[in-house]
Design a protein around this motif. Structure first.
Motif, short mmCIF file in Angstrom:
data_model
loop_
_atom_site.label_atom_id
_atom_site.label_comp_id
_atom_site.label_asym_id
_atom_site.label_seq_id
_atom_site.Cartn_x
_atom_site.Cartn_y
_atom_site.Cartn_z
N PRO A 20 0.83 -1.21 0.00
CA PRO A 20 0.00 0.00 0.00
C PRO A 20 0.86 1.26 0.00
N GLY A 21 0.45 2.25 -0.79
CA GLY A 21 1.19 3.51 -0.85
C GLY A 21 2.50 3.43 -1.60
N LYS A 22 2.65 2.41 -2.41
CA LYS A 22 3.93 2.16 -3.09
C LYS A 22 4.46 3.36 -3.88
N PRO A 23 3.63 4.08 -4.65
CA PRO A 23 4.20 5.20 -5.43
C PRO A 23 4.90 6.25 -4.57
N LEU A 24 4.46 6.41 -3.31
CA LEU A 24 5.04 7.42 -2.43
C LEU A 24 6.19 6.89 -1.58
N ALA A 25 6.50 5.62 -1.71
CA ALA A 25 7.61 5.04 -0.94
C ALA A 25 8.91 5.73 -1.29
N LYS A 26 9.69 6.07 -0.27
CA LYS A 26 10.94 6.77 -0.47
C LYS A 26 12.06 5.80 -0.86
N ILE A 27 12.80 6.20 -1.89
CA ILE A 27 13.97 5.47 -2.34
C ILE A 27 15.14 6.45 -2.28
N SER A 28 15.99 6.31 -1.27
CA SER A 28 17.09 7.26 -1.05
C SER A 28 16.56 8.69 -1.05
N LYS A 29 15.54 8.93 -0.23
CA LYS A 29 14.97 10.25 0.06
C LYS A 29 14.11 10.85 -1.06
N LYS A 30 13.91 10.13 -2.13
CA LYS A 30 13.04 10.61 -3.20
C LYS A 30 11.99 9.55 -3.48
N SER A 31 10.74 9.97 -3.66
CA SER A 31 9.67 9.00 -3.87
C SER A 31 9.87 8.22 -5.16
N MET A 32 9.31 7.01 -5.16
CA MET A 32 9.44 6.16 -6.34
C MET A 32 8.77 6.80 -7.55
N ILE A 33 7.58 7.37 -7.38
CA ILE A 33 6.87 7.95 -8.51
C ILE A 33 7.62 9.16 -9.06
N GLN A 34 8.28 9.93 -8.20
CA GLN A 34 9.06 11.07 -8.70
C GLN A 34 10.24 10.59 -9.52
N ARG A 35 10.88 9.50 -9.10
CA ARG A 35 12.00 8.95 -9.86
C ARG A 35 11.53 8.48 -11.24
N VAL A 36 10.40 7.78 -11.27
CA VAL A 36 9.89 7.29 -12.56
C VAL A 36 9.56 8.47 -13.47
N TYR A 37 8.84 9.45 -12.92
CA TYR A 37 8.42 10.60 -13.71
C TYR A 37 9.62 11.36 -14.27
N GLU A 38 10.58 11.68 -13.42
CA GLU A 38 11.73 12.46 -13.85
C GLU A 38 12.58 11.70 -14.86
N ASN A 39 12.69 10.40 -14.70
CA ASN A 39 13.46 9.60 -15.65
C ASN A 39 12.78 9.57 -17.02
N CYS A 40 11.44 9.56 -17.02
CA CYS A 40 10.71 9.55 -18.29
C CYS A 40 10.78 10.89 -19.01
N LEU A 41 10.93 11.98 -18.25
CA LEU A 41 10.90 13.33 -18.84
C LEU A 41 11.95 13.53 -19.92
N GLY A 42 13.05 12.79 -19.84
CA GLY A 42 14.11 12.94 -20.83
C GLY A 42 13.66 12.66 -22.24
N ILE A 43 12.53 11.99 -22.42
CA ILE A 43 12.06 11.68 -23.77
C ILE A 43 11.77 12.97 -24.54
N LYS A 44 11.49 14.05 -23.82
CA LYS A 44 11.19 15.32 -24.48
C LYS A 44 12.41 15.86 -25.23
N ASN A 45 13.61 15.46 -24.80
CA ASN A 45 14.82 15.89 -25.50
C ASN A 45 15.03 15.13 -26.80
N GLN A 46 14.41 13.95 -26.90
CA GLN A 46 14.57 13.11 -28.09
C GLN A 46 13.36 13.18 -29.01
N LEU A 47 12.19 13.32 -28.42
CA LEU A 47 10.94 13.42 -29.19
C LEU A 47 10.24 14.70 -28.74
N LYS A 48 10.39 15.76 -29.52
CA LYS A 48 9.95 17.08 -29.08
C LYS A 48 8.44 17.20 -28.91
N ASN A 49 7.68 16.30 -29.53
CA ASN A 49 6.22 16.38 -29.43
C ASN A 49 5.65 15.43 -28.38
#
Length: 257
Positions: A20-49
């Protein structure tokens, strides 16, 4: 490729029977969902749309995403799968634009990197498959091969096609060879938008209900699923104990860098 219009949606539910609450679980002080989101954001540098957004049914996750400036939409409907949740998000929030592909990234893959998403979109655009996903080759790992939380893909290299997925230890080596090669399925799906909509209108299928794997619904209804292979270090989080293992991987990366 840079002109591909890709919508990356990350379904994130608060409720989970195993964690329960897995997306908000902290992984080295940053939530899991924030890590996933920020890692995915890089696609904007490769696919501008491209657009990246979290799809949640919970105000705690919604508030958290907004707190670090992320894009998030709410879909509170009681649905059976992440793909059904993102299909509703597509219809309600993103139907004002034409998309080449909608990529479903599971919110419990915090080591995912945007390069993999770009590769997947490019591969899908050059193939005739209805859906596309990611597999990782393994060899001889007895523990992971037997782990029911690690989904195995029966992947044919002839066409780069996935023929079946299972929690069971597949394929079965009748002659007991020492190195038992197999493919781990990574929880990322690329859909053509019309296929996503049609797929989510289908009823629960026989083997989907048995294995609790939504991709089997697609196969049972005649949809084809292609796959790219990756050697990227990835680690899905299924239970709380996986957090410690993941933090160990991140520490090793910091030492190497």
């Amino acid at each position: 490729m840079n002109e591909l219009r890709v919508l990356v949606l990350i379904p994130a539910r608060y409720a989970s029977s195993r964690f329960p609450g897995k997306p908000l679980a902290k992984i080295s002080k940053k939530s899991m969902i924030q890590r996933v989101y920020e890692n995915c954001l890089g696609i904007k540098n490769q696919l501008k749309n491209s657009v990246v957004s979290v799809v949640t049914d919970d105000s705690r996750i919604e508030d958290h995403i907004k707190s670090f400036g992320g894009e998030v939409v709410r879909v509170d409907d009681d649905v059976a799968s992440g793909s059904e949740r993102i299909a509703l998000a597509l219809e309600r929030f993103y139907s004002d634009r034409e998309w080449d592909f909608v990529i479903n990234v599971q919110g419990d893959e915090p080591l995912i990197e945007s390069d993999l998403l770009s590769r997947l979109a490019k591969y899908h655009s050059e193939s005739d498959f209805d859906m596309a996903t990611v597999v990782k080759p393994f060899s001889g790992n007895e523990g992971e091969h037997s782990d029911v939380n690690k989904v195995k893909a029966i992947y044919s290299p002839v066409r780069g096609q996935c023929l079946y997925f299972s929690r069971a230890r597949l394929p079965y080596y009748r002659d007991q060879v020492e190195a038992q090669d197999w493919f781990l399925h990574i929880g990322i799906y690329s859909f053509k938008p019309n296929i996503l909509k049609a797929f989510c209108k289908l009823p629960l299928s026989h083997y989907e209900n048995i294995e609790k794997l939504e991709q089997l619904r697609a196969l049972e209804n005649g949809y084809t699923i292609g796959a790219i292979k990756t050697e990227m270090t990835l680690m899905g989080v299924d239970v709380p104990d996986d957090i410690k293992k993941l933090e160990g991987v991140l520490r090793e990366r910091e030492i190497e860098s």
